[in-house]
Design a protein around this motif. Structure first.
Motif, PDB file in Angstrom:
ATOM      1  N   LEU A 285      -4.137  -1.225  -7.315  1.00 28.15           N
ATOM      2  CA  LEU A 285      -3.320  -2.169  -6.549  1.00 28.15           C
ATOM      3  C   LEU A 285      -4.126  -3.395  -6.154  1.00 28.15           C
ATOM      4  CD1 LEU A 285      -0.845  -3.012  -4.845  1.00 28.15           C
ATOM      5  CD2 LEU A 285      -1.750  -1.575  -3.006  1.00 28.15           C
TER       6      LEU A 285
ATOM      7  N   GLU B 128      -4.613  -3.996 -13.738  1.00 32.14           N
ATOM      8  CA  GLU B 128      -4.424  -2.806 -12.905  1.00 32.14           C
ATOM      9  C   GLU B 128      -4.598  -1.542 -13.743  1.00 32.14           C
ATOM     10  OE1 GLU B 128      -0.477  -2.359 -11.298  1.00 32.14           O
ATOM     11  OE2 GLU B 128      -1.160  -0.875  -9.822  1.00 32.14           O
TER      12      GLU B 128
ATOM     13  N   GLU C 197      -7.974   5.664  -7.074  1.00 27.95           N
ATOM     14  CA  GLU C 197      -7.453   5.120  -8.330  1.00 27.95           C
ATOM     15  C   GLU C 197      -6.268   4.188  -8.081  1.00 27.95           C
ATOM     16  OE1 GLU C 197      -6.272   8.037 -11.301  1.00 27.95           O
ATOM     17  OE2 GLU C 197      -4.854   6.578 -12.109  1.00 27.95           O
ATOM     18  N   VAL C 198      -5.312   4.636  -7.295  1.00 32.56           N
ATOM     19  CA  VAL C 198      -4.127   3.793  -7.091  1.00 32.56           C
ATOM     20  C   VAL C 198      -4.446   2.599  -6.195  1.00 32.56           C
ATOM     21  CG1 VAL C 198      -2.541   5.700  -7.490  1.00 32.56           C
ATOM     22  CG2 VAL C 198      -3.260   5.180  -5.157  1.00 32.56           C
ATOM     23  N   LEU C 199      -5.351   2.798  -5.239  1.00 26.85           N
ATOM     24  CA  LEU C 199      -5.653   1.682  -4.328  1.00 26.85           C
ATOM     25  C   LEU C 199      -6.472   0.593  -5.025  1.00 26.85           C
ATOM     26  CD1 LEU C 199      -6.376   3.336  -0.852  1.00 26.85           C
ATOM     27  CD2 LEU C 199      -4.281   2.290  -1.728  1.00 26.85           C
TER      28      LEU C 199
ATOM     29  N   LEU D 115      -5.063  -2.734   3.018  1.00 32.43           N
ATOM     30  CA  LEU D 115      -5.672  -2.217   1.786  1.00 32.43           C
ATOM     31  C   LEU D 115      -7.190  -2.301   1.847  1.00 32.43           C
ATOM     32  CD1 LEU D 115      -5.558  -1.238  -1.142  1.00 32.43           C
ATOM     33  CD2 LEU D 115      -5.087  -3.596  -1.834  1.00 32.43           C
TER      34      LEU D 115
ATOM     35  N   VAL E  86      -6.862  13.372   2.430  1.00 33.45           N
ATOM     36  CA  VAL E  86      -7.142  11.943   2.564  1.00 33.45           C
ATOM     37  C   VAL E  86      -5.844  11.152   2.448  1.00 33.45           C
ATOM     38  CG1 VAL E  86      -8.380   9.997   1.568  1.00 33.45           C
ATOM     39  CG2 VAL E  86      -9.438  12.264   1.594  1.00 33.45           C
TER      40      VAL E  86
ATOM     41  N   ILE F 266     -12.848   4.425   2.204  1.00 34.11           N
ATOM     42  CA  ILE F 266     -13.150   5.278   1.054  1.00 34.11           C
ATOM     43  C   ILE F 266     -14.559   5.019   0.531  1.00 34.11           C
ATOM     44  CG2 ILE F 266     -12.640   5.510  -1.414  1.00 34.11           C
ATOM     45  CD1 ILE F 266      -9.742   5.607  -0.774  1.00 34.11           C
TER      46      ILE F 266
ATOM     47  N   LEU G 277       2.040   8.108  -5.439  1.00 38.25           N
ATOM     48  CA  LEU G 277       1.009   9.099  -5.746  1.00 38.25           C
ATOM     49  C   LEU G 277       1.329  10.433  -5.102  1.00 38.25           C
ATOM     50  CD1 LEU G 277      -1.807  10.012  -6.721  1.00 38.25           C
ATOM     51  CD2 LEU G 277      -2.744   9.023  -4.616  1.00 38.25           C
TER      52      LEU G 277
ATOM     53  N   ARG H 296      -7.548   1.269 -13.257  1.00 36.97           N
ATOM     54  CA  ARG H 296      -7.274   2.689 -13.001  1.00 36.97           C
ATOM     55  C   ARG H 296      -7.963   3.564 -14.046  1.00 36.97           C
ATOM     56  NH1 ARG H 296      -1.206   3.844 -11.020  1.00 36.97           N
ATOM     57  NH2 ARG H 296      -2.088   5.926 -11.393  1.00 36.97           N
TER      58      ARG H 296
ATOM     59  N   ASP I  16      -8.241  10.453  -6.475  1.00 33.42           N
ATOM     60  CA  ASP I  16      -6.820  10.194  -6.732  1.00 33.42           C
ATOM     61  C   ASP I  16      -6.328   8.999  -5.928  1.00 33.42           C
ATOM     62  OD1 ASP I  16      -6.470  12.180  -8.586  1.00 33.42           O
ATOM     63  OD2 ASP I  16      -5.876  13.702  -7.127  1.00 33.42           O
ATOM     64  N   VAL I  17      -6.718   8.966  -4.659  1.00 34.38           N
ATOM     65  CA  VAL I  17      -6.277   7.867  -3.805  1.00 34.38           C
ATOM     66  C   VAL I  17      -6.938   6.569  -4.243  1.00 34.38           C
ATOM     67  CG1 VAL I  17      -6.290   6.967  -1.454  1.00 34.38           C
ATOM     68  CG2 VAL I  17      -5.871   9.398  -1.849  1.00 34.38           C
TER      69      VAL I  17
ATOM     70  N   ASN J 135      -3.405  16.804  -0.406  1.00 32.52           N
ATOM     71  CA  ASN J 135      -4.512  15.851  -0.436  1.00 32.52           C
ATOM     72  C   ASN J 135      -4.662  15.289   0.973  1.00 32.52           C
ATOM     73  OD1 ASN J 135      -6.002  13.417  -0.576  1.00 32.52           O
ATOM     74  ND2 ASN J 135      -5.596  13.284  -2.776  1.00 32.52           N
TER      75      ASN J 135
ATOM     76  N   GLU K 145      -9.988  14.529  -4.226  1.00 35.70           N
ATOM     77  CA  GLU K 145      -8.864  13.968  -3.470  1.00 35.70           C
ATOM     78  C   GLU K 145      -9.034  12.466  -3.329  1.00 35.70           C
ATOM     79  OE1 GLU K 145      -8.037  17.790  -0.502  1.00 35.70           O
ATOM     80  OE2 GLU K 145      -8.269  15.786   0.321  1.00 35.70           O
ATOM     81  N   ILE K 146     -10.242  12.087  -2.964  1.00 34.02           N
ATOM     82  CA  ILE K 146     -10.509  10.667  -2.773  1.00 34.02           C
ATOM     83  C   ILE K 146     -10.326   9.899  -4.080  1.00 34.02           C
ATOM     84  CG2 ILE K 146     -12.353   9.005  -2.316  1.00 34.02           C
ATOM     85  CD1 ILE K 146     -13.324  10.789  -0.097  1.00 34.02           C
TER      86      ILE K 146
ATOM     87  N   ARG L 115      -4.582  -5.698  -9.063  1.00 38.96           N
ATOM     88  CA  ARG L 115      -3.338  -6.399  -9.404  1.00 38.96           C
ATOM     89  C   ARG L 115      -3.065  -7.519  -8.419  1.00 38.96           C
ATOM     90  NH1 ARG L 115       1.847  -4.643  -7.654  1.00 38.96           N
ATOM     91  NH2 ARG L 115       1.131  -2.474  -7.580  1.00 38.96           N
ATOM     92  N   LEU L 116      -3.162  -7.217  -7.137  1.00 39.11           N
ATOM     93  CA  LEU L 116      -2.895  -8.247  -6.130  1.00 39.11           C
ATOM     94  C   LEU L 116      -3.870  -9.405  -6.262  1.00 39.11           C
ATOM     95  CD1 LEU L 116      -2.156  -6.080  -2.956  1.00 39.11           C
ATOM     96  CD2 LEU L 116      -0.526  -7.308  -4.397  1.00 39.11           C
TER      97      LEU L 116
ATOM     98  N   VAL M 200       0.837  -1.201   0.000  1.00 38.80           N
ATOM     99  CA  VAL M 200       0.000   0.000   0.000  1.00 38.80           C
ATOM    100  C   VAL M 200       0.871   1.249   0.000  1.00 38.80           C
ATOM    101  CG1 VAL M 200      -1.692   1.302   1.306  1.00 38.80           C
ATOM    102  CG2 VAL M 200      -1.876  -1.190   1.174  1.00 38.80           C
TER     103      VAL M 200
END
Lengths: 238, 238
Positions: B111, B216, B106-108, B168, A167, B175, A111, B220, B103-104, A165, B100-101, B114-115, A104
DNA sequence: GTCGGCAATTTTGTTGACAATATCGTTGAC
DNA sequence: GTCAACGATATTGTCAACAAAATTGCCGAC
């Protein structure tokens, strides 16, 4: 209709207040929470240590009710573990959790770095580029890890602020709380400080050039590299 | 030395218990927390609504102390806002926080996908591929958004479980609590449900092939696409 | 010496009462 | 009619006492 209030004392981790030992006067809610959190993060309270409501209430000169309320927040953050009728203890983080956090952390720090670059002019990073030059090299050579860590935290703080950001900053803060001690142990591993320094320089160089995507990529590589040290030396660290 | 206890009632959001209205008998700590959280997430409590300690205490047949403890947890999660002497209200999330959320998220989510692929055999995803085929297409055509959302949540749950990363999963849950209602409003936007379906199919196709990196990337893109709808229609949504 | 059980102590869980503060409605001056 | 001051009410903040449960120390049987 209730208007959005001025929010004097947000509970959020955002503006971390001075977490020194409790002053003479009584503490408020946020103080109690933040001080205990800080102590857990820096392993003043060791994992598995019992937290007694009475002790904390006496120390902070508050009632047990307030301690329990803070416990509610600490528990939801995963910093303590509570078992009914048996109290609260500092959460133990096993090695598998550490690797979970690394996955994570990699994407979040990446980011964070990317956003920071996107939100600033390249020149903003010049002071940090300089800071991570000669003086830092001396610290690494001399084994002055305290200085190294201090400057690393400065970089993280600046990056987090620039990312802008809340969050994201909160999540990273939560992760750092759980990994602070581990980071200290990894940094003293043979070769890690120097590897890390080179990587941070590469990241900063990309930031200085305004290349957000490259900076993100390099930052993620930096985290993965740190993770590799944990894999290799985990027997010694735990 | 205290051994790791059996941990019967963890406060963590992990095993979300049935969050229906409180049963006759009194609720425990976790119940109270989870029910209130669920109500906030589904906008049964609207943003800005005041939460009265007495009301909740009566409804759940617990003392105010326990309500306050749950408030501590809810506040630290950013679900409510507390102002000293003025009580607690459901957090208002302004549009900038939403971005803001995103952006976060998207990467989470990337991830997580992918995992999930890395941890499973490709065939594991076949049932979901099928589910997202013809039947789902009908739901979109008919405007049956409830069904659409339900299946989407199933996909998310399966993915989160397969990712097998508690940290995660917790962050994503946090979120989703804040974005559930927004998602519902975005899905009904013209063209969004269909766009989303195509994107989810693409993601699932990559998962079915065992291509974690592609999955992944596509996931995204899916989040970014959702974000674009919010940008375009934000005037209508808020 | 070891083990189980019993009592004393400690710790957590819960409650209700009281104080402090904010909110709301009323009154009255202008 | 507007506004300020005031009082009534509602709500939050705090605490101390009690109940329930777990832990610890002790004692005796074997």
């Amino acid at each position: 209709m209730a208007l959005s209030p001025p929010s004097p004392t947000s509970f959020s981790s955002q503006p971390r207040p001075d977490p020194r030992n409790p002053p003479g006067p009584r503490a408020n809610r946020a103080d109690l929470f933040n001080v205990v959190r800080e102590r857990i993060a820096r392993h003043d309270y060791r994992p598995g240590a019992k937290l007694l409501e009475n002790d904390l209430a006496r120390e902070f000169k508050v009632s047990r009710a307030q301690v329990r309320e803070a416990f509610g927040a600490l528990e939801s953050r995963g910093l303590i573990l509570r078992v009914p009728n048996r109290g609260a203890e500092v959460a133990r983080l096993d090695i598998s959790q550490m690797f979970e956090i690394y996955d994570v952390r990699e994407v979040l720090e990446g980011l964070c770095t990317r956003l920071a670059v996107q939100n600033t002019k390249p020149a903003f990073w010049q002071p940090l580029v300089t800071l991570f030059g000669k003086p830092m090299e001396r610290s690494v050579k001399n084994g002055d890890f305290e200085d190294y860590i201090e400057k690393l935290q400065l970089l993280q703080r600046r990056t987090s602020e620039a990312a802008n950001n809340r969050v994201l900053t909160d999540m990273l803060a939560s992760i750092h709380d759980k990994t602070r001690e581990l980071m200290r142990r990894i940094i003293i591993l043979p070769g890690r400080a120097n590897d890390g320094l080179q990587q941070h320089r590469a990241v900063l160089s990309a930031m200085r050039k305004g290349d957000a995507l490259l900076a993100e990529k390099l930052k993620r590589e930096n985290i993965r590299s740190s993770r590799e040290f944990l894999v290799r030396y985990q027997k010694f660290i735990l």
